[in-house]
Design a protein around this motif. Structure first.
Motif, short mmCIF file in Angstrom:
data_model
loop_
_atom_site.label_atom_id
_atom_site.label_comp_id
_atom_site.label_asym_id
_atom_site.label_seq_id
_atom_site.Cartn_x
_atom_site.Cartn_y
_atom_site.Cartn_z
N VAL A 175 1.26 3.33 2.07
CA VAL A 175 2.70 3.49 2.30
C VAL A 175 2.93 4.61 3.33
O VAL A 175 3.72 4.46 4.26
CB VAL A 175 3.45 3.79 0.98
N ILE A 227 4.78 4.61 6.94
CA ILE A 227 5.83 5.54 7.36
C ILE A 227 5.42 6.21 8.68
O ILE A 227 6.21 6.31 9.62
CB ILE A 227 6.09 6.60 6.27
N ILE A 265 13.59 8.83 0.62
CA ILE A 265 12.71 9.76 -0.09
C ILE A 265 13.49 10.99 -0.55
O ILE A 265 13.49 11.33 -1.73
CB ILE A 265 11.50 10.16 0.79
N PHE A 299 18.20 0.43 8.26
CA PHE A 299 17.91 -0.98 7.96
C PHE A 299 16.66 -1.43 8.72
O PHE A 299 15.79 -2.11 8.16
CB PHE A 299 19.10 -1.88 8.35
N ARG A 359 13.62 0.02 7.04
CA ARG A 359 13.27 -0.65 5.78
C ARG A 359 12.59 -1.99 6.04
O ARG A 359 11.61 -2.36 5.36
CB ARG A 359 14.54 -0.88 4.93
N LEU A 360 13.13 -2.73 7.00
CA LEU A 360 12.51 -4.01 7.34
C LEU A 360 11.09 -3.80 7.87
O LEU A 360 10.16 -4.56 7.51
CB LEU A 360 13.35 -4.74 8.40
N ILE A 368 9.07 -1.34 7.19
CA ILE A 368 8.21 -0.93 6.08
C ILE A 368 7.82 -2.14 5.25
O ILE A 368 6.66 -2.31 4.84
CB ILE A 368 8.92 0.13 5.21
N LYS A 369 8.82 -2.99 5.04
CA LYS A 369 8.54 -4.21 4.25
C LYS A 369 7.47 -5.05 4.93
O LYS A 369 6.51 -5.52 4.30
CB LYS A 369 9.83 -5.03 4.09
N LEU A 399 4.12 -3.39 4.67
CA LEU A 399 3.52 -3.37 3.33
C LEU A 399 3.37 -4.78 2.73
O LEU A 399 3.13 -4.91 1.52
CB LEU A 399 4.37 -2.51 2.39
N ILE A 449 2.42 -5.73 -1.07
CA ILE A 449 3.43 -6.37 -1.91
C ILE A 449 2.87 -7.65 -2.51
O ILE A 449 3.09 -7.96 -3.67
CB ILE A 449 4.69 -6.65 -1.08
N LYS A 505 19.53 -11.77 7.33
CA LYS A 505 18.26 -11.04 7.28
C LYS A 505 18.42 -9.59 7.77
O LYS A 505 17.87 -8.66 7.18
CB LYS A 505 17.22 -11.77 8.14
N PRO A 518 18.70 -5.25 4.08
CA PRO A 518 18.39 -3.88 3.62
C PRO A 518 19.60 -3.15 3.08
O PRO A 518 19.45 -2.20 2.29
CB PRO A 518 17.88 -3.20 4.90
N ALA A 519 20.78 -3.60 3.48
CA ALA A 519 21.98 -2.93 2.99
C ALA A 519 22.16 -3.15 1.50
O ALA A 519 22.85 -2.35 0.83
CB ALA A 519 23.20 -3.45 3.73
N LEU A 528 20.04 -2.75 -0.70
CA LEU A 528 19.25 -1.81 -1.50
C LEU A 528 20.10 -0.63 -1.99
O LEU A 528 19.75 0.04 -2.95
CB LEU A 528 18.07 -1.29 -0.68
N GLU A 583 12.74 -12.52 0.89
CA GLU A 583 12.80 -11.35 1.77
C GLU A 583 13.40 -10.15 1.04
O GLU A 583 12.89 -9.03 1.12
CB GLU A 583 13.68 -11.66 3.00
N ALA A 610 10.94 -8.70 -1.34
CA ALA A 610 9.92 -7.90 -0.64
C ALA A 610 10.49 -6.55 -0.24
O ALA A 610 9.82 -5.50 -0.34
CB ALA A 610 9.42 -8.66 0.58
N LEU A 611 11.72 -6.57 0.24
CA LEU A 611 12.36 -5.32 0.63
C LEU A 611 12.48 -4.38 -0.55
O LEU A 611 12.23 -3.17 -0.45
CB LEU A 611 13.76 -5.61 1.18
N LYS A 663 10.64 -4.31 -3.20
CA LYS A 663 9.32 -3.79 -3.58
C LYS A 663 8.87 -2.69 -2.62
O LYS A 663 8.33 -1.65 -3.04
CB LYS A 663 8.30 -4.93 -3.59
N ALA A 664 9.10 -2.92 -1.33
CA ALA A 664 8.70 -1.92 -0.33
C ALA A 664 9.46 -0.63 -0.55
O ALA A 664 8.88 0.48 -0.52
CB ALA A 664 8.97 -2.46 1.07
N LEU A 699 8.07 1.13 -3.43
CA LEU A 699 6.82 1.83 -3.11
C LEU A 699 7.10 3.16 -2.39
O LEU A 699 6.47 4.17 -2.67
CB LEU A 699 5.93 0.95 -2.22
N VAL A 700 8.05 3.13 -1.50
CA VAL A 700 8.38 4.36 -0.77
C VAL A 700 8.94 5.40 -1.73
O VAL A 700 8.54 6.58 -1.72
CB VAL A 700 9.38 4.06 0.36
#
Lengths: 206, 436
Positions: free
Chosen positions: A144, A148, A164, A188, A191-192, A194-195, A198, A202, B7, B11-12, B14, B39, B42-43, B45-46, B49-50
């Motif tokens: 992770v 980053i 964080i 955004f 985050r995409l 990172i997804k 990872l 995942i 897509k 992320p919004a 979250l 999607e 997955a977001l 989960k990511a 993780l962070v």
């Protein structure tokens, strides 16, 4: 997600007295501020840099700068916000220096990350975790952090501060001196990214 | 809302980054779209993780280390400030420096505005005696060569020599300087040395025939008159003006006097120095003969002869014409004076002090009133606290001048010796007051 638990207990009101005394040249008061904020600043720096020693250096430099500039600090903003801005500046400089180094090598996600182990050795351990679980988790965390690290600078800052350090959009906007919309769009995209980065982890997680 | 659009906004979901209605719209699309659902999962989960990244602990004594750095960085700053502010560290050297500066400035001020009478004797002792000596020796030499009654012209020219020499000095600047010194030294040592242009009169030391020498001298004069005008910096250059002027201008009367005096130059007694005249270069030679039965008249008379005036004037005229030389001359003159005032030390300088409001205006008035009392300005010195005018005036007119000076301002101490006769004396009028 335990968001609130991560926030430092010291609020702006608690800092005010120490800040005033520090501004009057009382080093002990500044020490109290260091004690309060060092952990948070170190984490921010570490997530930005991905290197424990460098993070320690950066935090030290940042506190030194803060001490010199404490006279000009107006208590309109929170000390933590001001301090984070300083840490970010120093971290940015550090990243630029690193990028300018010709020997800088791009690390693959598949690289051995054993060096990371030592740096997160203070990680709180759960007694319930087995040694295998612990190892797995460390590897995952290392991955992770790599993701980053791989982020573009502006996206990384926003991700670290928001996901964080869990700062508000307004705080981040004032820190980076950009509007909320820009903070959100950067976040955004981060985050995409990172997804995507990872995706394998995942998948493994199911 | 299509998948592409949704897509970018997933992320919004979250956190509450978007307004409620927009969030709801996206959620509606996600519910209906399998791809977007995956999607979003997955977001999450990511993001999980962070967020689950462990918080790292600061190293032990991290805050202490930081504070050590902070204190180390701030301590030198304080000590530097201390060093500047703390009196003992910087004050003593500064005081010492200030004391030295004050001493230097005091010396400088004393040099510029100190009393003139102290100036030549204090500042220039080496040069003055040298000149005086060389002249005495020159006088001796002439006597030995030509004898007291045989030739008069060279004697006169000797008397004139100091000024002629100074003129040449100025003309030939430094070149002539070193030449003159050895000449005087030589003559000093030997006593019977040949005159400066040794090449022209080599047999002088042996003194075989005085008459032949006289003849030679005369030949020399005619020699000098014609081709020497080139004014080369050499020793020959000195000869030109030295011998030329007497030939043209000297009257017979002063020659007579000079020849008389020459007999006594061998053992010059201390000069009585009756007037300021005694300090002047030209009369000084004459003054060497006061042991004669009637010593005062020669000096005074000689001073007033046309010949002497003629000696003086070219020098003064030149000083007026050549503005650039004016300063050098101002320097030269006191020195020359000192050379001759040494034996006549008993003669006090003739000084009148006038205290006025504004010096320049008073100076103008002074210049206006000078002709009315038959006085003449010879030179002027502007000093730190006063303007000094050197005036030539007949002794009898002194009282009148002092009376007129009272119109300019308060006449202070006037150490004036009024003989009341025709003697022309040099008077120093010192005007004190504001420079502007």
């Amino acid at each position: 997600m335990g968001n609130e638990g991560r926030r430092p207990s010291a609020g702006p009101d608690d800092d005010a007295g120490f800040i005033t005394r520090s501004q009057n040249g009382e080093a002990a008061a500044f020490e109290a501020l260091v004690e309060r904020h060092q952990r948070r600043m170190l984490n921010t720096a570490y997530r930005m840099l991905g290197d424990f020693d460098e993070a320690c250096d950066v935090v030290q430099e940042a506190f030194l700068s803060a001490y010199r500039a404490i006279g000009s600090f107006r208590q309109e903003a929170k000390f933590s916000t001001w301090m984070t801005t300083i840490v970010l500046n120093h971290a940015r400089n550090r990243l630029q220096q690193r990028a300018s180094r010709a020997c800088h090598e791009c690390r693959s996600l598949d690289d051995d990350r054993e060096t990371q182990d030592g740096r997160i050795r203070h990680e709180p351990r759960s007694d319930a975790e087995s040694a295998t679980d612990l190892l797995e988790r460390k590897q995952r965390d290392a991955r992770v952090q790599d993701c980053i690290d791989a982020l573009e600078g502006e996206q990384k800052e926003v991700l670290v501060l928001r996901d964080i350090q869990e700062l508000s959009y307004e705080e981040i906007g004032s820190m980076l001196k950009v509007p909320d919309g820009t903070v959100k769009s950067r976040l955004f995209r981060a985050r995409l990214a990172i997804k995507d980065c990872l995706s394998e982890v995942i998948k493994d997680l199911g | 809302m299509n998948c592409e659009h949704a897509k970018g906004l997933l992320p919004a979901l979250l956190d509450t980054a978007l307004p409620a209605d927009e969030t709801r719209e996206i959620e509606t699309h996600v519910a209906a779209c399998e791809h977007c659902t995956r999607e979003l999962a997955a977001l999450r989960k990511a993001a999980h993780l962070v967020k689950e990244l462990p918080e790292i602990e600061p190293p032990p004594f991290f805050a202490k280390k930081i504070m050590a750095e902070v204190r180390a960085a701030s301590v030198p700053k304080l000590s530097l400030l201390k060093r500047i502010l703390f009196p003992l560290h910087i004050k003593l050297p500064l005081e010492a420096l200030a004391a030295v500066l004050v001493a230097v400035i005091a010396i400088q001020i004393y040099r510029t505005v100190g009393p003139e009478s102290l100036r030549p004797s204090d500042m220039d002792p080496p040069r003055a005696p040298e000149k005086a000596q060389s002249r005495e020796v020159a006088a001796k030499k002439v006597e030995i060569e030509v004898g007291p009654y045989q030739s008069r012209t060279p004697v006169v020219s000797e008397a004139e020599r100091p000024q002629a020499r100074d003129e040449q000095m100025r003309a030939a600047v430094d070149k002539a300087g070193p030449r003159r010194a050895p000449v005087s030294k030589d003559s000093d040592k030997k006593g019977f040395a040949a005159p400066p242009p040794a090449k022209k009169a080599p047999p002088a030391p042996d003194e075989l025939s005085k008459t032949s020498l006289v003849l030679e001298k005369k030949a020399k004069q005619s020699d000098v008159e014609t081709p020497r005008a080139s004014a080369g910096a050499g020793a020959a250059g000195f000869e030109g003006p030295r011998y030329k002027k007497p030939e043209e201008e000297k009257a017979s009367k002063p020659r007579e006097l000079h020849s008389d005096e020459i007999g006594f130059t061998e053992s010059p007694p201390p000069a009585p120095a009756r007037t300021v005249e005694a300090e002047r270069p030209a009369p000084r030679k004459l003054e060497a003969a006061p042991a004669e039965p009637a010593p005062p008249p020669p000096a005074g008379l000689a001073r007033e002869t046309g010949a002497d005036m003629a000696l003086d004037r070219p020098w003064l005229d030149e000083s007026k014409k050549a503005g650039a030389e004016e300063k050098a001359e101002a320097e030269e003159r006191p020195r020359a004076k000192s050379a001759f005032s040494a034996p006549a030390a008993s003669a006090p300088p003739q000084v009148v002090t006038v205290r006025v409001d504004e010096r320049p205006r008073a100076g103008e008035k002074l210049l206006e009133l000078l002709p009315s009392v038959g006085a003449r300005l010879t030179r002027k010195q502007v000093r730190f606290d006063r303007d000094v005018y050197f005036v030539e005036i007949a002794s009898k007119n002194l009282v009148a001048l002092v009376g007129k000076l009272k119109e300019l301002g308060t006449v202070g101490k006037a150490s004036v010796d009024t003989a009341g006769d025709e003697t022309v004396i040099e008077l120093r009028v010192e005007i004190l007051g504001r420079p502007q």
